[in-house]
Design an enzyme around this catalytic site. Structure first.
Site, PDB file in Angstrom:
ATOM      1  N   ARG A 159      12.565 -56.385 -77.403  1.00 18.91           N
ATOM      2  CA  ARG A 159      11.299 -57.075 -77.130  1.00 18.91           C
ATOM      3  C   ARG A 159      11.508 -58.573 -76.868  1.00 18.91           C
ATOM      4  NH1 ARG A 159      10.202 -52.437 -77.368  1.00 18.91           N
ATOM      5  NH2 ARG A 159       8.262 -51.492 -78.075  1.00 18.91           N
ATOM      6  N   SER A 204       1.678 -52.521 -80.522  1.00 18.78           N
ATOM      7  CA  SER A 204       2.350 -52.988 -81.745  1.00 18.78           C
ATOM      8  C   SER A 204       2.123 -54.484 -81.902  1.00 18.78           C
ATOM      9  CB  SER A 204       3.853 -52.745 -81.659  1.00 18.78           C
ATOM     10  OG  SER A 204       4.119 -51.387 -81.450  1.00 18.78           O
ATOM     11  N   GLU A 230       4.758 -59.704 -82.451  1.00 15.49           N
ATOM     12  CA  GLU A 230       5.232 -59.348 -81.112  1.00 15.49           C
ATOM     13  C   GLU A 230       4.249 -59.856 -80.059  1.00 15.49           C
ATOM     14  OE1 GLU A 230       4.868 -56.311 -78.315  1.00 15.49           O
ATOM     15  OE2 GLU A 230       5.939 -54.980 -79.691  1.00 15.49           O
TER      16      GLU A 230
HETATM   17  N1  EPU Z   1       5.075 -45.210 -89.743  1.00 14.04           N
HETATM   18  C1  EPU Z   1       4.397 -45.405 -90.919  1.00 14.04           C
HETATM   19  N2  EPU Z   1       3.055 -45.648 -90.890  1.00 14.04           N
HETATM   20  C2  EPU Z   1       2.354 -45.671 -89.732  1.00 14.04           C
HETATM   21  C3  EPU Z   1       3.042 -45.452 -88.507  1.00 14.04           C
HETATM   22  C4  EPU Z   1       4.406 -45.231 -88.537  1.00 14.04           C
HETATM   23  O1  EPU Z   1       4.962 -45.369 -92.008  1.00 14.04           O
HETATM   24  O2  EPU Z   1       1.141 -45.928 -89.786  1.00 14.04           O
HETATM   25  C5  EPU Z   1       6.530 -45.039 -89.785  1.00 14.04           C
HETATM   26  C6  EPU Z   1       6.953 -43.600 -89.659  1.00 14.04           C
HETATM   27  O3  EPU Z   1       8.011 -43.376 -90.548  1.00 14.04           O
HETATM   28  C7  EPU Z   1       7.452 -43.507 -88.227  1.00 14.04           C
HETATM   29  C8  EPU Z   1       7.995 -44.892 -87.999  1.00 14.04           C
HETATM   30  O4  EPU Z   1       7.124 -45.751 -88.717  1.00 14.04           O
HETATM   31  O5  EPU Z   1       8.434 -42.534 -88.089  1.00 14.04           O
HETATM   32  C9  EPU Z   1       8.054 -45.327 -86.549  1.00 14.04           C
HETATM   33  O6  EPU Z   1       6.780 -45.211 -85.958  1.00 14.04           O
HETATM   34  P1  EPU Z   1       6.603 -44.896 -84.397  1.00 14.04           P
HETATM   35  O7  EPU Z   1       7.525 -43.834 -83.989  1.00 14.04           O
HETATM   36  O8  EPU Z   1       5.154 -44.724 -84.155  1.00 14.04           O
HETATM   37  O9  EPU Z   1       7.138 -46.164 -83.645  1.00 14.04           O
HETATM   38  P2  EPU Z   1       7.053 -47.708 -83.988  1.00 14.04           P
HETATM   39  O10 EPU Z   1       8.361 -48.166 -84.469  1.00 14.04           O
HETATM   40  O11 EPU Z   1       5.869 -47.979 -84.814  1.00 14.04           O
HETATM   41  C10 EPU Z   1       7.850 -48.496 -81.619  1.00 14.04           C
HETATM   42  C11 EPU Z   1       7.391 -49.517 -80.609  1.00 14.04           C
HETATM   43  C12 EPU Z   1       6.217 -48.975 -79.801  1.00 14.04           C
HETATM   44  C13 EPU Z   1       6.677 -47.722 -79.096  1.00 14.04           C
HETATM   45  C14 EPU Z   1       7.134 -46.702 -80.170  1.00 14.04           C
HETATM   46  C15 EPU Z   1       7.683 -45.433 -79.573  1.00 14.04           C
HETATM   47  C16 EPU Z   1       7.914 -51.643 -81.644  1.00 14.04           C
HETATM   48  C17 EPU Z   1       7.409 -52.847 -82.316  1.00 14.04           C
HETATM   49  N3  EPU Z   1       7.017 -50.726 -81.316  1.00 14.04           N
HETATM   50  O12 EPU Z   1       6.772 -48.328 -82.534  1.00 14.04           O
HETATM   51  O13 EPU Z   1       5.884 -49.943 -78.810  1.00 14.04           O
HETATM   52  O14 EPU Z   1       5.651 -47.166 -78.314  1.00 14.04           O
HETATM   53  O15 EPU Z   1       8.184 -47.292 -80.971  1.00 14.04           O
HETATM   54  O16 EPU Z   1       8.956 -45.628 -79.066  1.00 14.04           O
HETATM   55  O17 EPU Z   1       9.115 -51.555 -81.370  1.00 14.04           O
HETATM   56  C18 EPU Z   1       4.449 -51.788 -78.331  1.00 14.04           C
HETATM   57  O18 EPU Z   1       5.453 -52.491 -78.264  1.00 14.04           O
HETATM   58  O19 EPU Z   1       3.283 -52.275 -78.123  1.00 14.04           O
HETATM   59  C19 EPU Z   1       4.579 -50.387 -78.673  1.00 14.04           C
HETATM   60  C20 EPU Z   1       3.524 -49.610 -78.828  1.00 14.04           C
END
Ligand code: EPU
Length: 335
Positions: free
Chosen positions: A160, A234, A330
């Site tokens: 990012r 995010s 972010e």
């Molecule tokens: N989780 C929680 N609580 C929640 C949501 C998630 O505990 O409310 C935990 C779960 O363990 C889950 C983990 O967080 O397995 C990861 O969550 P998720 O797979 O939804 O992905 P993320 O890390 O939250 C990142 C990117 C997103 C992208 C997704 C999918 C960042 C900051 N965000 O989110 O990007 O779509 O992976 O690859 O890296 C964005 O940048 O605007 C964005 C949406």
């Protein structure tokens, strides 16, 4: 080119914050943009360049000139090389590429924003990042009016991150982006939820379009649609911590999710930290933390940017207190 005064920015930011701009102009061509930037009436005014407005939080009215970038066009240069003007919508471009038989960016389906904003933060999702298909971009140097080309290396892409968020912040406007896509149909379904969704649909050897469909359904089930509920995806980055710091958290919370992040460091989902700190689904009148994804702050309608910013700071402070981890925002905060 029409210059509008005291213009609402509500329709130009996906948070749907109703801040106003002293001056607002929509530009459709590079010559319009150059004329505007060399116009003495505007040289001393603060400027804000807006694409899809999907990664900003407007904390107050903008005392200056807002330039809404509407450069359009997609050109196939041969050999999988495609030049896209900055004002094309990212998701529309992904759909176009799939219809033409290209693959490589299907995992980046449904990411909001314009093509010109994609390199700013090296957009990424489901195991794919822009830098994997990025060749170069053209950018206008705001103070000199010169156009420059930045190669993949010159953009200094990171998680990012790019040079345009750091050393060159505020110095350039991205005009067009050139990507190299494939036609070999090879897809990346390694990210857990994708293969699960495809399996449920009984699909064994998915096409890029089927992978895109799966990702669209995953994103729709987890992330609020900005047309219905204002948000910026995010809000925080996932923090990367040292192994000892991670072990310390794991002792207390054995279930803590993590991803190895190279050099003995570990990435922890910010959403998990925020949820554990008790913020998931919290609502404060017309704004709050989304109920399905704790990483997304939302405007239920009529919230002020400064209130959302204050909530973000409170979340930062409480995660710092509970886990001794500093969450970085972010989203670009426009004071
Ligand atoms: N989780 C929680 N609580 C929640 C949501 C998630 O505990 O409310 C935990 C779960 O363990 C889950 C983990 O967080 O397995 C990861 O969550 P998720 O797979 O939804 O992905 P993320 O890390 O939250 C990142 C990117 C997103 C992208 C997704 C999918 C960042 C900051 N965000 O989110 O990007 O779509 O992976 O690859 O890296 C964005 O940048 O605007 C964005 C949406």
């Amino acid at each position: 080119m029409q210059l509008l005064k005291n213009h609402s920015l509500k329709d130009y930011n996906t948070f749907g914050v109703d801040a106003k701009a002293d001056f607002f102009v929509h530009v459709k061509s590079i010559s319009d943009l150059k004329n505007l930037l060399s116009n003495p009436q505007f040289t001393s005014l603060p400027k804000l360049f807006l694409g899809g407005g999907s990664n900003i939080l407007l904390c107050s009215d903008f005392k200056g000139l807002v330039i809404h970038l509407g450069l359009k066009g997609i050109e196939e240069l041969g050999n999988g090389l495609i030049r896209i003007q900055a004002g094309e919508g990212w998701h529309n471009f992904v759909m176009w590429s799939l219809e033409q038989g290209y693959n490589g960016i299907e995992n980046l389906s449904l990411i909001p924003g314009n093509v010109g904003a994609a390199p700013m933060q090296n957009i990424g999702a489901y195991g794919v990042e822009l830098r994997q298909v990025f060749v170069e971009l053209e950018a206008l140097h705001i103070s000199s009016g010169k156009t420059l080309v930045f190669s993949n290396e010159a953009c200094l892409f990171g998680y990012r991150e790019s040079i345009f968020k750091n050393k060159q912040k505020g110095n350039y406007v991205i005009l067009s982006v050139t990507l190299k896509l494939q036609t070999n149909g090879i897809v990346n379904t390694s990210y857990g939820a994708i293969s699960e969704v495809l399996r449920e649909k009984g699909i064994e050897n998915p096409t890029p379009i089927q992978v895109s469909d799966a990702i669209v359904s995953i994103r729709k089930s987890k992330l609020p649609d900005p047309v219905e509920i204002g948000n910026s995806g995010s809000f925080f980055k996932n923090p990367v911590v040292s192994s000892p710091d991670y072990d310390h958290i794991k002792k207390q919370y054995p279930e803590v999710p993590s991803y190895p992040s190279g050099e003995g460091r570990v990435k922890i989902p910010a959403a998990w930290l925020i949820e554990k700190a008790g913020w998931k689904g919290k609502c404060f009148g017309n704004y709050g933390v989304h109920k399905n994804q704790a990483l997304v702050l939302v405007n239920y309608g009529g919230a002020r940017g400064e209130d959302i910013y204050q909530l973000a700071q409170e979340i930062q402070a409480s995660v710092k207190e509970k886990f001794d981890i500093h969450l970085k925002m972010e989203v670009n905060i426009i004071p």
